[in-house]
Design an enzyme around this catalytic site. Structure first.
Site, PDB file in Angstrom:
ATOM      1  N   HIS A 459       0.825  -1.201   0.000  1.00 45.37           N
ATOM      2  CA  HIS A 459       0.000   0.000   0.000  1.00 45.37           C
ATOM      3  C   HIS A 459       0.862   1.254   0.000  1.00 45.37           C
ATOM      4  CE1 HIS A 459      -3.743  -2.235   1.725  1.00 45.37           C
ATOM      5  NE2 HIS A 459      -3.598  -2.397   0.432  1.00 45.37           N
ATOM      6  N   ARG A 602     -19.969  21.539 -35.569  1.00 48.16           N
ATOM      7  CA  ARG A 602     -20.302  20.413 -36.446  1.00 48.16           C
ATOM      8  C   ARG A 602     -21.814  20.207 -36.451  1.00 48.16           C
ATOM      9  NH1 ARG A 602     -17.888  14.715 -34.825  1.00 48.16           N
ATOM     10  NH2 ARG A 602     -19.547  14.853 -33.277  1.00 48.16           N
ATOM     11  N   GLU A 696     -13.339  12.075 -42.314  1.00 43.26           N
ATOM     12  CA  GLU A 696     -13.364  10.933 -41.390  1.00 43.26           C
ATOM     13  C   GLU A 696     -13.692   9.627 -42.100  1.00 43.26           C
ATOM     14  OE1 GLU A 696     -16.442  11.585 -38.472  1.00 43.26           O
ATOM     15  OE2 GLU A 696     -17.642  12.715 -39.902  1.00 43.26           O
ATOM     16  N   ASP A 720     -12.846   8.160 -36.294  1.00 47.96           N
ATOM     17  CA  ASP A 720     -13.587   7.373 -37.297  1.00 47.96           C
ATOM     18  C   ASP A 720     -12.705   7.004 -38.482  1.00 47.96           C
ATOM     19  OD1 ASP A 720     -16.182   6.729 -36.457  1.00 47.96           O
ATOM     20  OD2 ASP A 720     -16.868   8.779 -36.760  1.00 47.96           O
ATOM     21  N   CYS A 767      -9.177  17.196 -35.458  1.00 46.44           N
ATOM     22  CA  CYS A 767      -9.992  17.306 -34.245  1.00 46.44           C
ATOM     23  C   CYS A 767     -10.182  15.960 -33.567  1.00 46.44           C
ATOM     24  CB  CYS A 767     -11.341  17.933 -34.563  1.00 46.44           C
ATOM     25  SG  CYS A 767     -12.320  17.018 -35.773  1.00 46.44           S
TER      26      CYS A 767
END
Length: 837
Positions: A459, A602, A696, A720, A767
């Protein structure tokens, strides 16, 4: 539906399969440390109020809301696990603190795909945080839809006990195979105890001819139950059958959070003889220097005997209560900081502190004439010895937790201050630290920790990694013989403690440390300035957002604009489409949040796998290849027309840029352009917003030159584009790790897109997730990308990365990367040419 005795029926806040807390893949929630409740694995992307009430807390990062129901129950609604790490990216809060909400009212929305890919799990919780006053009884453990009955909340009666029903009912039993990694050690045992305490029946575990009460963590650990061992469980009482089912589930469900499984691979140290160097195992990386300080444990004075038994009992009870309050405070602090590892560790410590095996042994020693400190110490030492003799390395390491409790209780009994006399900047040398000791040392500002013993799965190692505190273990007895005060270098990355570093080496370590701190500060201070490469190429670093709140965060983080506003958040989880005015207001709020910076919006990208209640579509065998994006807009043009009209009414229109998803050919873009012109004419507008294409689909990349002839800009959606190019579903459990956008085939499509756009003077942005990967930044710049849209918290980091690059060099090297054979080869080359850090 409250009534006079404060009963309440909670409706489902999400749609999806229902899980008991014991099946939640997080030890803190599963153990009940946060409270009793239920979980849902959601299929929708809006969280609704389960009852009427008041919003008493909204998480800063937008992933959780707490309500106070009219009967006084306080309900935490927590979307996903470890979602606090997303820092609000993908979440949109729809209510404010202090607001009155009604049953079924939307509380927050989130980007289902985005959050699912980045968080530990989408499993979401409904927890009663003031459970000392209320009890939760599940109405169903099957799948639910939003609004269906889920939990029955009943107020507890004073002095509620289960002892009066122990002898009522039958005894039932069952067998199960232990699924917990490493067997039944402290945290799984604490979880079993928590599960058992939720029922009136008395439960026991039986293994290897011995038995232990499920009320005793120590008793269960003492059975030395290994992973995959088969155990017998018996329950007696009025709810024995329900208790048995719950315990069998708990024992057979491995904890995903068992952090020791995620511990870094312990490097095999180079033990070649080397003067002045001790070799150990790295449990937390880092490179630091400082004076070596020896830390010793508590030494008990001699026990003279002749004690008053009742007085010693009271001393021990007082000390235990004191330590329990301290640990509870530590646990609350960990909860406030959302530190899951600390919560799990100290929840187990609380359970151990109440363990009847330890308490009975200590009280027996007091009855035999020992002082409280010696009685407690003997009880702990005896159990530590038991654990170490079980032949299980993991259980032997758990003895360190017991040692921690020994130290804490003894400090109270002996009156020692709970603070070490260790200066800030020191490197601590000790035989073995306890978790609470490590937290104290970290708070006092030590530079690093070295232990003669210990292991990489302890731990303490977990906490050291979480605190960013360099730590070496297993250095051996030689460590304890070192003279205190000498300047040393702790190179945890290399598994080395340098005992006699030269002056030059000390200076070098300090310089490296200072450079790293300065770099972090510089990234923050320069986040609002433009990002230019060393040869003067300016790269716009924008942000991906889904709401005006996120846009505000992007602006505060220095984003040069919004590279992608996902408008789906306005359309999903509702019975009717948002009207034109609601859309205009939402888009205008984002523009207002960004000051004078551009915003790319978009158009709606739903259909296929993203269904709308008010837009029934036929089921598709392969939805990602079906009716979605611009294809759906063509099939239902009224939806797109309404959205375009709302966008055309934003001001100033020059800062509004429109991005079209799933374009595969030029005619699709031209059709939307003509429609946009017609709508603008209807509104009496002379000005037009820029209209871009989202690349895409491989077809769009291959036609980039033809699209760029007409479009104002191109923006590459690498998420995509990756799955369509590689023919791998990015959500497929077995394939997701291979969907790498640095694959040479993807890079060739990006390169072709940039070349095609350049022929018509158009700029290209990215993006997708690849834009947020610092390793990919030089490749994208080298291929011709001039805008990177990332998550808001990453803006400063990516801008800093850009400023350290030579665009001409990036261009030369990136061209060669197109000829490599795999994504792994590309990543290796990137590390070689443009190392991180």
């Amino acid at each position: 539906m409250p009534n006079n005795n404060k009963e309440l029926i909670l409706s489902a806040p999400l749609s999806g399969p229902v899980l008991t807390l014991a099946n939640v893949p997080d030890a803190v929630f599963a153990s009940g440390a946060m409270g009793d409740g239920i979980a849902i694995d959601p299929l929708n992307d809006t969280l609704y109020a389960p009852c009427d009430g008041e919003v008493i807390h909204v998480a800063r990062t937008g992933h959780a809301v707490t309500l106070r129901a009219d009967n006084g129950a306080e309900l935490l609604l927590h979307l996903g696990l470890d979602t606090v790490e997303l820092q609000g990216d993908g979440f949109s809060i729809l209510v404010k603190e202090g607001a009155r909400v009604s049953n079924g009212q939307a509380l927050l929305r989130y980007d289902l795909d985005k959050v699912a890919q980045r968080c530990k799990s989408l499993v979401s919780l409904l927890i009663i945080t003031n459970g000392e006053h209320f009890q939760a009884r599940p109405i169903t453990l099957k799948g639910v839809k939003v609004g269906e009955p889920l939990l029955h909340i009943v107020s507890k009666t004073p002095n509620e006990t289960r002892d009066d029903e122990l002898d009522i009912g039958i005894e039932v039993s069952g067998q199960i195979r232990i699924a917990h990694r490493g067997g039944l050690h402290a945290r799984p045992a604490a979880l079993v105890r928590q599960t058992a305490q939720g029922f009136k029946s008395r439960s026991q575990l039986h293994f290897g001819g011995r038995s232990a009460s499920c009320d005793s963590v120590m008793g269960m650990m003492g059975l030395a139950i290994n992973e995959q061992a088969e155990v017998h469980v018996s329950c007696r009482g009025s709810d024995a059958e329900a208790a048995l089912r719950a315990l069998l589930t708990t024992l057979s469900t491995a904890l995903a959070e068992e952090t020791h499984a995620q511990a870094p691979q312990a490097k095999t140290p180079d033990r070649t003889a080397e003067d002045g160097v001790l070799h150990g195992v790295c449990t937390a990386p880092g490179l630091v220097s400082g004076p070596l300080v020896r830390l010793d444990g508590i030494q008990l004075p001699e026990d003279a005997g002749g004690h008053d038994v009742e007085e010693q009992r009271q001393r021990l009870r007082h000390a235990l209560a004191h330590v329990s309050r301290d640990i509870q405070q530590t646990l609350e602090n960990a909860k406030a900081r959302r530190h899951v590892d600390e919560q799990a560790i100290f929840s187990a410590h609380l359970a151990l502190l109440e363990d009847p095996v330890l308490l009975d042994a200590a009280e027996l020693a007091i009855d035999q004439g020992h002082a409280a400190p010696h009685a407690w110490s003997q009880s702990i030492d005896r159990q530590c010895q038991v654990l170490r003799q079980l032949g299980n390395a993991l259980l032997a390491e758990r003895a360190n937790d017991l040692h921690d409790l020994r130290q804490r209780v003894l400090r109270v009994l002996l009156g020692e201050a709970w603070k070490f006399d260790v200066p800030a900047g020191a490197i601590v040398a000790t035989r073995e630290l306890t978790p609470s000791e490590l937290l104290q040392l970290s708070a006092q500002g030590v530079s690093g920790v070295c232990m003669a013993e210990g292991g990489a799965t302890s731990h303490v190692a977990i906490l050291a990694r979480g605190k960013g505190l360099p730590c070496l273990v297993a250095l051996g007895e030689t460590l304890l013989a070192q003279a205190p005060g000498q300047s040393v270098v702790l190179d945890a990355d290399g598994g080395r403690l340098e005992l006699t570093p030269s002056a030059e080496r000390l200076v070098q370590v300090q310089q490296i440390h200072s450079q790293r701190a300065a770099l972090r500060a510089q990234q923050q201070t320069l986040a609002h300035t433009p990002a230019r490469t060393v040869d003067g190429i300016e790269i716009e670093v924008a942000a991906n957002v889904a709401s005006s709140v996120e846009a505000g965060e992007a602006f505060a983080n220095g984003a040069d604009g919004i590279g992608l506003l996902r408008t789906e958040f306005l359309f999903v989880d509702r019975h009717t489409a948002p009207d034109e005015e609601e859309q205009r207001h939402a888009y205008q709020a984002v523009l207002d949040a960004m000051g004078d910076r551009p915003v790319i919006i978009r158009t709606i990208d739903v259909g296929g796998d993203k269904q709308l209640d008010y837009l029934p579509l036929p089921a598709e065998a392969n939805p990602v290849l079906g009716l979605r994006g611009i294809r759906l807009a063509q099939a239902r043009p009224e939806l797109l027309d309404q959205q375009l009209r709302a966008l055309l009414q934003t001001r100033p229109l020059r800062r509004c840029r429109i991005l079209l998803p799933m374009i595969t050919e030029v005619s699709e873009w031209l059709h939307i352009r003509q429609r946009l012109d017609a709508l603008a004419a209807e509104l009496g507008l002379d000005e037009r917003p820029q209209l871009g294409v989202m690349i895409e689909v491989p077809a769009a990349a291959l036609l980039a030159e033809q699209l760029a002839e007409h479009a104002d800009f191109l923006s590459i959606g690498t998420n995509d584009l990756s799955q369509y190019t590689l023919a791998m579903d990015r959500d497929h459990a077995g394939l997701a790790a291979r969907v790498d956008a640095l694959h040479p085939a993807l890079l060739r499509l990006i390169a072709q897109t940039c070349v095609g756009a350049a022929k018509h003077g158009r700029w290209v942005g990215v993006c997708g997730a690849l834009a947020s990967d610092p390793l990919a930044t030089p490749v994208l710049i080298g291929l011709g990308v001039r805008e990177l849209s990332v998550s808001p918290p990453q803006v400063g980091e990516i801008k800093d990365r850009v400023r350290r690059l030579d665009a001409a060099q990036c261009r030369r090297i990136s061209t060669d990367l197109l000829n490599l054979a795999s994504a792994a080869a590309v990543r290796q080359a990137c590390h070689q040419h443009w190392p991180l850090g």
